[in-house]
Design a protein around this motif. Structure first.
Motif, PDB file in Angstrom:
ATOM      1  N   UNK A 170       0.958  -1.097   0.071  1.00  0.00           N
ATOM      2  CA  UNK A 170       0.006  -0.109  -0.095  1.00  0.00           C
ATOM      3  C   UNK A 170       1.176   1.251  -0.011  1.00  0.00           C
ATOM      4  N   UNK A 171       0.678   2.302  -0.812  1.00  0.00           N
ATOM      5  CA  UNK A 171       1.370   3.400  -0.929  1.00  0.00           C
ATOM      6  C   UNK A 171       0.585   4.656  -0.659  1.00  0.00           C
ATOM      7  N   UNK A 206      -0.895  14.186   1.947  1.00  0.00           N
ATOM      8  CA  UNK A 206      -0.627  13.237   0.644  1.00  0.00           C
ATOM      9  C   UNK A 206      -1.840  13.482  -0.114  1.00  0.00           C
ATOM     10  N   UNK A 207      -1.767  13.039  -1.365  1.00  0.00           N
ATOM     11  CA  UNK A 207      -2.823  12.905  -2.197  1.00  0.00           C
ATOM     12  C   UNK A 207      -3.777  11.765  -2.006  1.00  0.00           C
ATOM     13  N   UNK A 208      -3.221  10.580  -1.213  1.00  0.00           N
ATOM     14  CA  UNK A 208      -3.831   9.645  -0.910  1.00  0.00           C
ATOM     15  C   UNK A 208      -2.758   8.562  -0.069  1.00  0.00           C
ATOM     16  N   UNK A 209      -3.148   8.035   0.855  1.00  0.00           N
ATOM     17  CA  UNK A 209      -2.378   7.062   1.707  1.00  0.00           C
ATOM     18  C   UNK A 209      -2.848   5.583   1.606  1.00  0.00           C
ATOM     19  N   UNK A 263       5.569  11.029  -6.336  1.00  0.00           N
ATOM     20  CA  UNK A 263       6.497  10.336  -5.605  1.00  0.00           C
ATOM     21  C   UNK A 263       5.641   9.264  -4.557  1.00  0.00           C
ATOM     22  N   UNK A 264       5.646   7.852  -4.886  1.00  0.00           N
ATOM     23  CA  UNK A 264       4.938   7.065  -3.941  1.00  0.00           C
ATOM     24  C   UNK A 264       5.674   6.327  -3.017  1.00  0.00           C
ATOM     25  N   UNK A 265       5.413   6.161  -1.762  1.00  0.00           N
ATOM     26  CA  UNK A 265       6.077   5.247  -0.691  1.00  0.00           C
ATOM     27  C   UNK A 265       5.123   4.193  -0.041  1.00  0.00           C
ATOM     28  N   UNK A 275       3.694   0.597   5.865  1.00  0.00           N
ATOM     29  CA  UNK A 275       3.695  -0.502   6.405  1.00  0.00           C
ATOM     30  C   UNK A 275       2.654  -0.592   7.729  1.00  0.00           C
ATOM     31  N   UNK A 276       1.948  -1.676   7.833  1.00  0.00           N
ATOM     32  CA  UNK A 276       0.851  -1.600   8.941  1.00  0.00           C
ATOM     33  C   UNK A 276      -0.170  -0.519   8.857  1.00  0.00           C
ATOM     34  N   UNK A 277      -0.287   0.067   7.752  1.00  0.00           N
ATOM     35  CA  UNK A 277      -1.390   1.244   7.612  1.00  0.00           C
ATOM     36  C   UNK A 277      -0.822   2.458   8.251  1.00  0.00           C
TER      37      UNK A 277
END
Length: 319
Positions: free
Chosen positions: A162-163, A192-195, A262-264, A267-269
């Motif tokens: 998930x990014x 963020x534009x989305x998490x 840029x997407x990162x 971990x674990x939401x």
């Protein structure tokens, strides 16, 4: 014949000079100091007991910033002799090094559990001294360190992650973004534009986008997994905005980057701290003479930009 007076005089005299019985003397208790532990003396390192050498080697772990260096002291010791190689590459030593190294990295629990399961299946001679048995954990350490440098991602790895998505720079599409006078501002310290971005492998589309119009956008991954194209297939080549290049972060998480986005991996939401290295190192950089200008915003050129003070990032981002 003595007189009564004389007798009376001699009696107390005799009593006074009578010898009393000697007093019993108390025996002295002598405490002997404990025997000192024997001092091990040797003229050869290999004369030391194995457990002592193994303990000394635990103080020679790889350098955290360059773990695969051939100058690593423990690995250098392993090249001295066969017996030292067995000790320097022993499981008892490298399992601790792996745990210490991996606990600060993304995917620690999964990585450790997988390694422990594999170690049980290891074909090492289990009749040997357990102190010097193996080499499995050293091999696993090297494998994971090399894998952390891999600039490619498999379809399974991509779909399992998930990014969090951000813009490198301010955009006219988001007028509430911060502005910097005389420069193009960074979008890395903005929201963020989305998490919750996901790359759904069965459908070949992106999910979790904040904008419903972009949710379900198709994506394409090249053969070696080094580039992911958004919207456009590789038949049209790569594109500044829609081609994402695969990178690995210092914490071994995934990063996908184009010249716009840029997407990162998350971990674990939790997105806590995953952008800190970028947002905390922002500087205003001036375009050097001779560097071509390729990025345009409404046809206006700029000579200053706000970017992370990280050489690799500055070299990747075009002007």
């Amino acid at each position: 014949m003595s007189s009564p007076t004389s007798v009376q005089y001699l009696r107390p005299r005799l009593e006074s000079i009578a010898v009393s019985a000697p007093k019993t003397k108390r025996a002295k208790r002598i405490t002997m100091p404990p025997e000192p532990e024997p001092i091990i003396t040797c003229t050869n390192l290999q004369d030391l007991p194995d457990d002592l050498v193994a303990y000394a080697l635990t103080f020679l772990p790889p350098e955290a910033d360059r773990p695969l260096r051939t100058e690593c002291a423990a690995v250098a010791v392993s090249q001295v002799s066969k017996s030292l190689r067995i000790l320097a590459l022993s499981n008892s030593m490298w399992v601790g090094i792996c745990f210490t190294r991996w606990k600060t990295k993304v995917g620690f629990a999964t990585r450790l559990a997988r390694a422990e399961a594999e170690s049980i299946k290891d074909t090492t001679d289990h009749t040997a001294n357990p102190l010097i048995r193996g080499g499995f954990w050293y091999s696993k350490f090297v494998i994971e360190e090399r894998d952390a440098l891999r600039p490619t991602i498999s379809r399974d790895e991509l779909s399992a992650a998930t990014f969090s998505l951000k813009l490198w720079f301010q955009s006219q599409l988001y007028p509430d973004m911060r502005r910097v006078k005389g420069a193009i501002a960074s979008g890395l310290d903005w929201r963020s534009l989305s998490d919750t971005v996901r790359f759904d492998s069965p459908s070949g589309t992106m999910l979790g986008m904040s904008n419903k119009q972009t949710d379900g956008t198709p994506f394409f991954i090249n053969e070696d997994g080094s580039i992911i194209n958004i919207q456009k297939s590789f038949e049209t080549g790569t594109h500044r905005q829609f081609s994402l290049y695969v990178c690995r972060r210092e914490d071994w998480g995934w990063e996908l980057r184009s010249q716009a986005y840029v997407y990162r991996s998350v971990e674990n939401g939790s997105v806590d701290g995953i952008w800190t290295d970028y947002s905390s190192s922002l500087i205003i950089e001036k375009r050097k003479k001779g560097i071509p200008f390729t990025r345009r915003g409404r046809g206006v050129k700029y000579n200053h930009r706000e970017v992370p003070d990280i050489k690799e990032v500055k070299e990747f981002l075009e002007w």
